[in-house]
Each structure stands twice: as C-alpha cells, then as structure tokens.
Design a protein around this motif. Structure first.
Motif, PDB file in Angstrom:
ATOM      1  N   ILE A  14       0.840  -1.197   0.000  1.00  0.00           N
ATOM      2  CA  ILE A  14       0.000   0.000   0.000  1.00  0.00           C
ATOM      3  C   ILE A  14       0.874   1.245   0.000  1.00  0.00           C
ATOM      4  CG2 ILE A  14      -1.810   1.242   1.241  1.00  0.00           C
ATOM      5  CD1 ILE A  14      -2.542  -1.485   2.523  1.00  0.00           C
ATOM      6  N   ALA A  15       0.488   2.202  -0.819  1.00  0.00           N
ATOM      7  CA  ALA A  15       1.162   3.510  -0.864  1.00  0.00           C
ATOM      8  C   ALA A  15       0.149   4.544  -1.325  1.00  0.00           C
ATOM      9  CB  ALA A  15       2.367   3.475  -1.805  1.00  0.00           C
ATOM     10  N   ASP A  16       0.508   5.801  -1.236  1.00  0.00           N
ATOM     11  CA  ASP A  16      -0.403   6.861  -1.665  1.00  0.00           C
ATOM     12  C   ASP A  16      -0.536   6.912  -3.182  1.00  0.00           C
ATOM     13  OD1 ASP A  16      -0.906   7.615   0.962  1.00  0.00           O
ATOM     14  OD2 ASP A  16       0.761   9.056   0.990  1.00  0.00           O
ATOM     15  N   ARG A  17       0.458   6.363  -3.882  1.00  0.00           N
ATOM     16  CA  ARG A  17       0.382   6.261  -5.337  1.00  0.00           C
ATOM     17  C   ARG A  17       0.716   4.825  -5.740  1.00  0.00           C
ATOM     18  NH1 ARG A  17       4.097  10.220  -8.405  1.00  0.00           N
ATOM     19  NH2 ARG A  17       5.670   9.095  -7.176  1.00  0.00           N
ATOM     20  N   LEU A  20       2.981 -10.135 -10.320  1.00  0.00           N
ATOM     21  CA  LEU A  20       2.297 -10.106  -9.030  1.00  0.00           C
ATOM     22  C   LEU A  20       1.699  -8.726  -8.755  1.00  0.00           C
ATOM     23  CD1 LEU A  20       4.834 -12.149  -6.866  1.00  0.00           C
ATOM     24  CD2 LEU A  20       2.656 -12.949  -7.810  1.00  0.00           C
ATOM     25  N   CYS A  21       2.431  -7.680  -9.117  1.00  0.00           N
ATOM     26  CA  CYS A  21       1.912  -6.321  -8.931  1.00  0.00           C
ATOM     27  C   CYS A  21       0.643  -6.101  -9.748  1.00  0.00           C
ATOM     28  CB  CYS A  21       2.966  -5.295  -9.324  1.00  0.00           C
ATOM     29  SG  CYS A  21       4.366  -5.166  -8.180  1.00  0.00           S
ATOM     30  N   GLY A  22       0.570  -6.728 -10.900  1.00  0.00           N
ATOM     31  CA  GLY A  22      -0.612  -6.577 -11.738  1.00  0.00           C
ATOM     32  C   GLY A  22      -1.793  -7.409 -11.294  1.00  0.00           C
ATOM     33  N   LEU A  23      -1.529  -8.516 -10.639  1.00  0.00           N
ATOM     34  CA  LEU A  23      -2.610  -9.432 -10.241  1.00  0.00           C
ATOM     35  C   LEU A  23      -3.260  -9.053  -8.921  1.00  0.00           C
ATOM     36  CD1 LEU A  23      -1.038 -12.938 -11.030  1.00  0.00           C
ATOM     37  CD2 LEU A  23      -2.805 -11.746 -12.347  1.00  0.00           C
ATOM     38  N   HIS A  24      -2.528  -8.410  -8.041  1.00  0.00           N
ATOM     39  CA  HIS A  24      -2.940  -8.331  -6.647  1.00  0.00           C
ATOM     40  C   HIS A  24      -3.077  -6.896  -6.141  1.00  0.00           C
ATOM     41  CE1 HIS A  24      -2.554 -12.626  -6.551  1.00  0.00           C
ATOM     42  NE2 HIS A  24      -1.268 -12.594  -6.840  1.00  0.00           N
ATOM     43  N   PRO A  25      -3.546  -6.718  -4.905  1.00  0.00           N
ATOM     44  CA  PRO A  25      -3.738  -5.369  -4.353  1.00  0.00           C
ATOM     45  C   PRO A  25      -2.430  -4.659  -4.062  1.00  0.00           C
ATOM     46  CG  PRO A  25      -4.270  -7.031  -2.691  1.00  0.00           C
ATOM     47  CD  PRO A  25      -4.088  -7.751  -4.002  1.00  0.00           C
ATOM     48  N   VAL A  26      -1.926  -3.968  -5.047  1.00  0.00           N
ATOM     49  CA  VAL A  26      -0.691  -3.187  -4.952  1.00  0.00           C
ATOM     50  C   VAL A  26      -1.017  -1.784  -5.426  1.00  0.00           C
ATOM     51  CG1 VAL A  26       1.677  -2.916  -5.795  1.00  0.00           C
ATOM     52  CG2 VAL A  26       0.767  -5.208  -5.322  1.00  0.00           C
ATOM     53  N   GLY A  27      -1.031  -0.829  -4.505  1.00  0.00           N
ATOM     54  CA  GLY A  27      -1.371   0.531  -4.883  1.00  0.00           C
ATOM     55  C   GLY A  27      -1.996   1.295  -3.739  1.00  0.00           C
ATOM     56  N   THR A  28      -2.911   2.197  -4.059  1.00  0.00           N
ATOM     57  CA  THR A  28      -3.578   3.010  -3.049  1.00  0.00           C
ATOM     58  C   THR A  28      -4.554   2.155  -2.246  1.00  0.00           C
ATOM     59  OG1 THR A  28      -5.427   3.586  -4.480  1.00  0.00           O
ATOM     60  CG2 THR A  28      -3.454   4.992  -4.608  1.00  0.00           C
TER      61      THR A  28
END
Length: 342
Positions: free
Chosen positions: A239-242, A285-293
């Motif tokens: 999780i990150a702000d962007r 993995l970044c594309g498949l899963h909850p990675v982001g805001t």
C-alpha cells in the motif's frame, strides 16, 4: 470477507536468517494489532526463499503470542513428515488455543528435502492422498488404525482428541494447497477447502473453484459444504499513496529475494527446473494483486472475490524486505483497506 497476512520469513539479500524470522514474528503480531482475521505461515527447507522450516512450530509460538487471530499453516508439507506426528501437533494446538489453528497441507516439490528426511520421491509423487486421509482421520476420529501402502499400524487412541477443545469446532480445519486439476480433485472429493497460490490470477482461480464444485458434487459432498467451501486465495499486498510507489517498492526488493531464494532449490532426482524471471514475476504479481492506493487495494480484493467466489485472503505483506515498512503496510491494510471491505 476475511483478510489475513501470508508470512514466509523471506530472507532478502544482505539479511541474516535471524532478521528474517524476527520480521516474520513481528508481522504476525502486527497482523493481530491491525485487526486482520488471520496469519498464514509458509514452510521451506534449506533455502532463503523462506527461513521457517516448520510452520506448525512457528504457529505454536504465535498462538501463544496472540489472543484473537486465526493462525494457519500454508503449508505444512506432508511428504516430509509423518501424518500422525503432524496430527498430534495440530490437535494439541487446536485444544490449547481455543480452536485458533487452521492446518493447510500440501505436496511441496520434488526437492532434496525428500532425501534428507528419508521419505523418498514416492512420498511426493504417489503418497499424498494416503497421508492426507490418515491426517484427517486422526483429527476427526477417537481411535485410528492404518493399513495402507506407506502406513500400517494397530488401532491406537487419539490423544489429545481435538473434540476435547472447549469450542464449538470438532477439530482444526484442514485445507489443501492446489496447483493442478489432480490436486483439486484430491481436495474436492474429501470436501476440503483449497489454498490457491499467488502466482495465478482471478480467471484461473475461478476455474479451479468451479472444478472443485463439480468434483465435490460428483463425490456426494453435502450441499452446504459445496456452497461455502472456505477456499483461501494467496496474493501480494503493498500500500502507498500512489500505485507507482507501491509497485516500485516491490520491484526494487522482491527480484533479489526471488532470485537467491528460488535458485537455491535442488531437486532430489536431478530433474531440470525452469525458474521464472524474478523481475517479470514481481511485475506480474503487482498486476494481479492489491498493490497501490488503499482504494485500489480494496477494489481489487472485492473484484477477486466477485470473480472467484473466494472471500478469504492470505496476503504477502513483507515484499519490501524491511521490518518497519512491513509493519506500516499492515497498519494501513487494517486501517485504510479493511473498513472499505466490511
């Protein structure tokens, strides 16, 4: 929806094994502090991919360190242990923790582990169903005997009996790691929920869940069991702000860990292994899963649940390789993502 963390005790480049295990323990404790429902513990032998060699042992420690959270193994590798030994350990933890243990089991791989522990390649290639059936019987019946190809012994009492726990559950739930139609069949015919890996996306998980339903129905499993099997989907969460910052955190740290960790696996019979490209795998993995805001993470978890019918998650939260960042990741998961799902 029930969201938990997935803890490997991953040893990143430049780190010691003690540092990796300390981060694993703190991640589990922080998971409870953040309000997550569960923590799932991986098991590996002789490789820095994961420094925990006994998920059931680490589960015992964490059940003693926590008060509310469910602690699961993902997975305890059956071909390298005696199913009665694992069953006794699981029964003990079920009774003494008030029913907070979930026992995930799997075949593992054709690794040198089979040679070291003396079980042989046959335990991996042929012996899993027999071991699984014996384990489940041990956790469900008051007395057990065996007359199989690998295990044969006279009837003995189960001590402690999981049903002696002062809870409403008769014993710990047993889940099966599934990576192929054959393993889906093994789980479905016994009515056991699946653990599905982080390397596959929603479409493939939905197909496996559908296959499980069809096979379970054909095996005569109860309708209520088929309607709510309790499968668990593994993934990665950062999780990150962007979104770009969350992905950058993982693409900077995970490829080095994946390369040294996966390269360390040695097959027991010298068969050739084809390893994924570490950077490409991390980007997948970044594309498949909850990675982001937080909003993106909540939306992605909700979308996966809608597409697959799976409402339980085990999320790798230590992808940064840093303890403070892992704890902050868990804090934000609990404070900023879970409320959107509940």
């Amino acid at each position: 929806m029930r969201v938990g963390s997935f803890v490997l005790g991953a040893q990143f480049p430049g780190q010691g094994q003690g540092e990796a295990l300390h981060r694993a323990v703190r991640a589990a404790e922080a998971s409870e502090e953040a309000g997550l429902d569960s923590v799932w513990l991986a098991e590996h032998h002789f490789v820095p991919y994961g420094t925990c060699p006994s998920a059931i042992t680490l589960a015992a420690l964490l059940l003693g360190r926590t008060r509310r959270i469910q602690v699961g193994t993902a997975v305890s590798v059956l071909p390298t242990t005696h199913p009665v030994t694992l069953g006794e350990q699981a029964a003990l933890l079920h009774v003494t923790s008030g029913g907070r243990l979930s026992l995930g089991v799997g075949r593992g791989g054709p690794w040198v582990d089979l040679e070291v522990f003396g079980t042989g390649l046959e335990a991996y290639e042929q012996g899993f169903p027999e071991s699984l059936d014996l384990l489940v019987r041990w956790l469900r019946e008051p007395r057990v005997e065996a007359a199989g190809e690998r295990y044969a012994f006279r009837e003995v009492p189960v001590v402690p009996r999981p049903s002696e726990s002062l809870t409403e559950t008769g014993g710990p739930e047993v889940l099966v790691a599934c990576t192929s139609p054959a393993s889906v069949r093994t789980a479905a015919e016994r009515g056991l929920p699946m653990l599905l890996g982080m390397h596959v996306g929603d479409e493939e998980k939905a197909e496996m869940a559908g296959l499980w339903r069809r096979l379970a129905r054909a095996a005569g499993r109860p309708a209520e069991q088929i309607a709510d099997p309790g499968h668990v989907s593994a993934g990665v969460c950062q999780i990150a702000d962007r979104r770009v910052d969350a992905a950058e955190t993982l693409t900077k740290a995970m490829p080095g860990w994946l390369k040294q960790g996966l390269d360390a696996h040695v097959t027991v019979d010298g068969r050739e292994r084809r390893m994924r490209d570490p950077l490409a795998y991390t980007e997948l993995l970044c594309g498949l899963h909850p990675v982001g805001t937080p909003r993106l993470c909540a939306d992605r978890l909700a979308a996966t649940s809608e597409r697959t019918g799976i409402s339980r998650f085990a999320l790798l939260v230590e992808g940064s390789g840093d303890l403070a960042a892992t704890e902050e990741n868990l804090r934000r998961l609990g404070a900023e993502v879970l409320p959107q799902l509940r």
